[in-house]
Design an enzyme around this catalytic site. Structure first.
Site, PDB file in Angstrom:
ATOM      1  N   ARG A   1       0.846  -1.186   0.000  1.00 59.80           N
ATOM      2  CA  ARG A   1       0.000   0.000   0.000  1.00 59.80           C
ATOM      3  C   ARG A   1       0.883   1.238   0.000  1.00 59.80           C
ATOM      4  NH1 ARG A   1      -5.905  -1.028   2.057  1.00 59.80           N
ATOM      5  NH2 ARG A   1      -6.002  -3.249   1.609  1.00 59.80           N
TER       6      ARG A   1
ATOM      7  N   GLU B   1       0.697   4.140   0.966  1.00 61.18           N
ATOM      8  CA  GLU B   1       0.154   5.149   1.862  1.00 61.18           C
ATOM      9  C   GLU B   1       1.255   6.107   2.294  1.00 61.18           C
ATOM     10  OE1 GLU B   1      -1.392   2.561   4.884  1.00 61.18           O
ATOM     11  OE2 GLU B   1      -3.425   2.618   4.037  1.00 61.18           O
TER      12      GLU B   1
ATOM     13  N   ARG C   1       2.358   2.482  13.458  1.00 52.47           N
ATOM     14  CA  ARG C   1       1.508   1.319  13.201  1.00 52.47           C
ATOM     15  C   ARG C   1       1.181   1.119  11.725  1.00 52.47           C
ATOM     16  NH1 ARG C   1      -4.422   2.836  15.716  1.00 52.47           N
ATOM     17  NH2 ARG C   1      -4.873   4.674  14.457  1.00 52.47           N
ATOM     18  N   HIS C   2       1.882   1.825  10.839  1.00 47.98           N
ATOM     19  CA  HIS C   2       1.650   1.674   9.404  1.00 47.98           C
ATOM     20  C   HIS C   2       2.904   1.180   8.703  1.00 47.98           C
ATOM     21  CE1 HIS C   2      -1.858   4.342  10.148  1.00 47.98           C
ATOM     22  NE2 HIS C   2      -2.378   3.673   9.146  1.00 47.98           N
TER      23      HIS C   2
ATOM     24  N   GLU D   1      -7.307  -0.867  14.810  1.00 51.10           N
ATOM     25  CA  GLU D   1      -7.981  -1.827  13.938  1.00 51.10           C
ATOM     26  C   GLU D   1      -7.044  -2.987  13.610  1.00 51.10           C
ATOM     27  OE1 GLU D   1      -9.234  -2.086   9.272  1.00 51.10           O
ATOM     28  OE2 GLU D   1      -9.482  -0.146  10.259  1.00 51.10           O
TER      29      GLU D   1
ATOM     30  N   SER E   1     -10.547  -5.944   8.957  1.00 55.47           N
ATOM     31  CA  SER E   1     -11.665  -5.348   8.228  1.00 55.47           C
ATOM     32  C   SER E   1     -12.330  -6.462   7.436  1.00 55.47           C
ATOM     33  CB  SER E   1     -11.171  -4.247   7.286  1.00 55.47           C
ATOM     34  OG  SER E   1     -12.255  -3.664   6.599  1.00 55.47           O
TER      35      SER E   1
ATOM     36  N   ARG F   1       0.140  -6.282  12.962  1.00 52.95           N
ATOM     37  CA  ARG F   1      -0.660  -5.620  14.004  1.00 52.95           C
ATOM     38  C   ARG F   1      -1.111  -6.627  15.070  1.00 52.95           C
ATOM     39  NH1 ARG F   1      -4.443  -0.618  12.036  1.00 52.95           N
ATOM     40  NH2 ARG F   1      -2.780   0.601  11.053  1.00 52.95           N
TER      41      ARG F   1
END
Length: 433
Positions: free
Chosen positions: A211, A213, A219-220, A356, A359, A407
């Site tokens: 990703r 991002e 946490r990413h 989170e 999902s 995570r």
């Protein structure tokens, strides 16, 4: 080495050859000790200088720390030794000499910052605490695989190079693929859905996702490990049940099989979650967040949950919990809406408890509505024809989810930074090693 004995297996009365790293040298004058470390632990090697050959003493006491050595000798009981035994050596061989200037201290006596540790990950994993994290991570993956199989799932592997993104092009890494543009896959979502329409019906995958991002947070990651599940003839309630089963299995596996590693990390009361995970509706979640008074502005229907809101709710709930019935506009095109209220989706998240983890949701299996969903989110259905056309040929109702592997480990162990749970992290600043 055929005749090698691991340090943990050395018993008084044995004659052994151990192989490992020179962890520490202690010179007390007339007597000296070499501590040898291997993957099972450490053992003390004793040198009585007046009774041993000078060359043997020199070989065992003048070696640089972290050099690779083999030691052959007799194992004797010694209560004062760290493990209750020691080796009286006949020979010491230095197989690979280490540079005396180490970039970090594998004994852990001198701390190193995370960036230095990640730059020198091989040395970093010689530390008992760091190694323990990755032994636990391996047990998590083993346990979830076993749980998936007990759920009747088939393990699959889907492409990581794709022509189109799972959720649009804003977070895609483009690559050149034989002269045409391609992308690193964000998720196995579309492929695992295609599989539940095949003869497999219930599938899982553990693999990398990518990703692009811009996040630069603890946490990413830009490359992560996704633990994915999808099942035909499941609704979102069934999918949450399976999710809860798998997450609990990960904890139970670690609790049962990683006592030494947990002890190395200082966990004295590690326990698997008990009881059912609470299931809060999105509406109830924002009401409870607002009631905490932790946010400067009250959340309203349609807002995504900010990080501080997730933390406030997690502190309030105090355990893993699901958030269900999200607004349809927030969730991806492939998430099915409730039949009696198209403003509500069947999407859910699992929180653990402050961030989170998962999902998921029930998927839209009806072709016409699936294509409408693409158009509503500004995506071109024609670009996804390989996916949508299979929904014309008998696609069953189905549901599933994706779980962030790092995570899961991060929250399980209370790590401050997700990079602690990745061997070689990939983020905006780190492409090497």
């Amino acid at each position: 080495m055929e005749d090698r004995t691991y340090t943990a297996d050395a018993e008084p009365g044995d004659t052994v050859t151990v192989a490992g790293w020179a962890h520490e040298i202690r010179d007390l004058g007339g007597i000296a000790f070499l501590i040898v470390r291997d993957t099972t632990g450490k053992i003390q090697v004793k040198f009585e200088k007046d009774e041993m050959d000078d060359d043997l003493v020199d070989a065992g006491t003048n070696v640089n720390r972290e050099s690779v050595v083999t030691v052959t000798g007799d194992v004797e009981e010694e209560e004062r030794a760290p493990t209750g035994v020691e080796i009286v050596p006949d020979s010491v061989e230095v197989i690979a000499e280490a540079d005396p200037e180490l970039p970090l201290d594998p004994s852990g006596k001198v701390d190193a910052d995370l960036s230095t540790r990640l730059d020198n990950r091989t040395l970093d994993l010689r530390k008992e605490e760091t190694k323990a994290i990755f032994e636990i991570r391996a047990e998590v993956l083993r346990s979830v695989r076993e749980a998936f199989r007990e759920l009747g799932s088939t393990e699959i592997n889907t492409p990581k190079i794709v022509a189109t993104g799972t959720e649009g092009g804003t977070e895609l890494f483009p690559i050149t693929y034989f002269g045409q543009e391609a992308f690193m896959n964000q998720s196995p979502q579309l492929f695992k859905q295609l599989m539940v329409g095949s003869g497999l019906e219930r599938v899982f995958e553990i693999g990398p996702i990518f990703r692009a991002e811009e996040h630069n947070t603890p946490r990413h990651l830009n490359e992560a490990t996704s633990i994915d599940f999808e099942s035909a003839f499941f609704d979102h309630h069934d999918a949450m049940d399976a999710c809860e089963t798998v997450v609990k299995a990960a904890y139970e596996g670690v609790a049962e099989n990683c006592q030494d590693e947990l002890e190395a990390l200082g966990y004295e009361d590690f326990e698997a979650p008990e009881g059912e995970f609470p299931r809060l509706s999105y509406e109830e979640a924002i009401e409870r967040i607002n009631a905490t008074g932790e946010l400067d502005e009250q959340l309203v229907w349609g807002d995504d949950l900010p990080t501080e809101g997730e933390k406030a709710l997690g502190d309030d709930v105090g355990s893993h919990y699901f958030i269900t019935d999200w607004p349809s506009e927030i969730k991806p095109f492939y998430i099915k809406d409730h039949d009696d209220d198209e403003q509500l989706s069947t999407g859910f998240d699992l929180m653990a408890p402050s961030m989170e983890l998962v999902s998921g949701g029930q998927r839209e299996h009806r072709y016409d509505r699936l294509v409408d969903g693409f158009e509503q989110q500004g995506l071109d259905p024609d670009a996804f024809e390989y996916y949508t056309k299979m929904f014309k040929y008998g696609m069953p109702p189905h549901a599933g989810w994706g779980l962030g592997g790092e995570r899961l480990v991060m929250t399980m162990l209370g790590l401050e930074n997700i990079r602690e749970a990745v061997l070689f992290p990939r983020d905006r600043q780190r492409l090497s090693p």
